[in-house]
Design a protein around this motif. Structure first.
Motif: not given
Length: 299
Positions: A243-249, A72-80, A225-227
């Protein structure tokens, strides 16, 4: 669990009290309107009923989170892959600690809807043996028996905000890491509605410092996420948000931990140094994520 929040056990045989502060220093405890003592022995030694109920709650909430975030949303995910690799391939008995910013009451469970990105691949997000343990505000999520059972079955641990680093919730997180489980922490200690750079709470420092074995530590920064679930009324889930999610090393604290354990520093100083290092890494991840999100919004 959705929670509109910032973010003991009665019998001695069933209760491990919160570790006392050093030097006998007294900590003034905030008022607790609903008795949460009975929750800790059930989380510490789950019975068969708990396992059955937790399987249902985790499965339903995980599937719902996946629909909201992925469909239902547009998530762009980095390094999951960093997190999924830790969940699936870390050595047996090796604990995992994730830390993230806290911008919405839907951060947890929403973030975990990203696991197993294909809708029918649910071995992590809907698996109560895999999904995280997480602290949740006692005065929001554990205000009555029904709410307490729901969040308890969702692997949430009642934390008393203002109760300090020496309280049963923090003790239990350390115990879960000792068992090789996954624990998630919001080190800001509350929903950061203004998105200012808050000083991280030292509870995360104590959890890492007192864990018997240094866990794998994965930082996460997310934007938007608050949107999806705003912090102001009306409180309902939105659709179509970027939405943007970034998983660090993983954060390597081995050198710092070795230095702290070999040098004569107080526990308080050790907690501070560990927390400061976590915050430094998180601020770098924040800057990177803000850039990635800006590029995404403009695209």
């Amino acid at each position: 669990m959705i929670r509109h929040a910032d973010r003991s056990q009665s019998a001695a045989a069933d209760r491990t009290p919160a570790a006392p502060p050093p030097n006998g220093a007294a900590v003034q405890q905030p008022h607790i309107p609903y008795n949460i003592d009975w929750i800790f022995p059930r989380l510490r030694r789950p019975n068969r009923l708990w396992h059955i109920a937790s399987t249902g709650v985790i499965g339903l909430v995980g599937f719902f989170s996946k629909i909201v975030i992925v469909w239902l949303n547009k998530a762009r995910v980095h390094n999951i892959d960093v997190l999924e690799n830790a969940l699936e391939n870390r050595p047996k008995g090796k604990s995992l600690l994730t830390v993230s910013n806290h911008h919405s009451c839907f951060d947890d469970p929403g973030i975990w809807g990203l696991l197993d990105r294909r809708l029918l691949k649910l071995r992590n997000v809907c698996n109560k043996n895999v999904i995280r343990w997480s602290m949740a505000a006692h005065d929001i999520c554990f205000t009555c028996k029904a709410h307490s059972l729901f969040f308890m079955y969702g692997k949430c641990i009642p934390v008393v905000r203002g109760g300090g680093v020496y309280q049963p919730a923090v003790d239990l997180c350390i115990e879960k890491l000792k068992l090789g489980d996954w624990v998630h922490v919001f080190p800001e200690g509350k929903v950061n509605m203004t998105k200012e750079d808050l000083r991280f709470k030292w509870g995360v420092g104590r959890i890492i410092y007192e864990a018997p074995d240094l866990p794998i530590i994965i930082p996460i920064w997310h934007i938007g996420m608050d949107d999806v679930l705003p912090n102001e009324p009306p409180y309902y889930l939105r659709m179509g948000k970027k939405l943007t999610y970034n998983f660090g090393n993983p954060i390597d604290l081995s050198a710092l931990m070795e230095r702290l354990r070999s040098s004569p520093v107080s526990e308080e100083e050790a907690r501070k140094q560990i927390t400061d290092r976590i915050q430094e890494e998180m601020m770098l991840l924040k800057q990177e994520t803000e850039r990635l999100h800006s590029e995404y919004v403009k695209s």
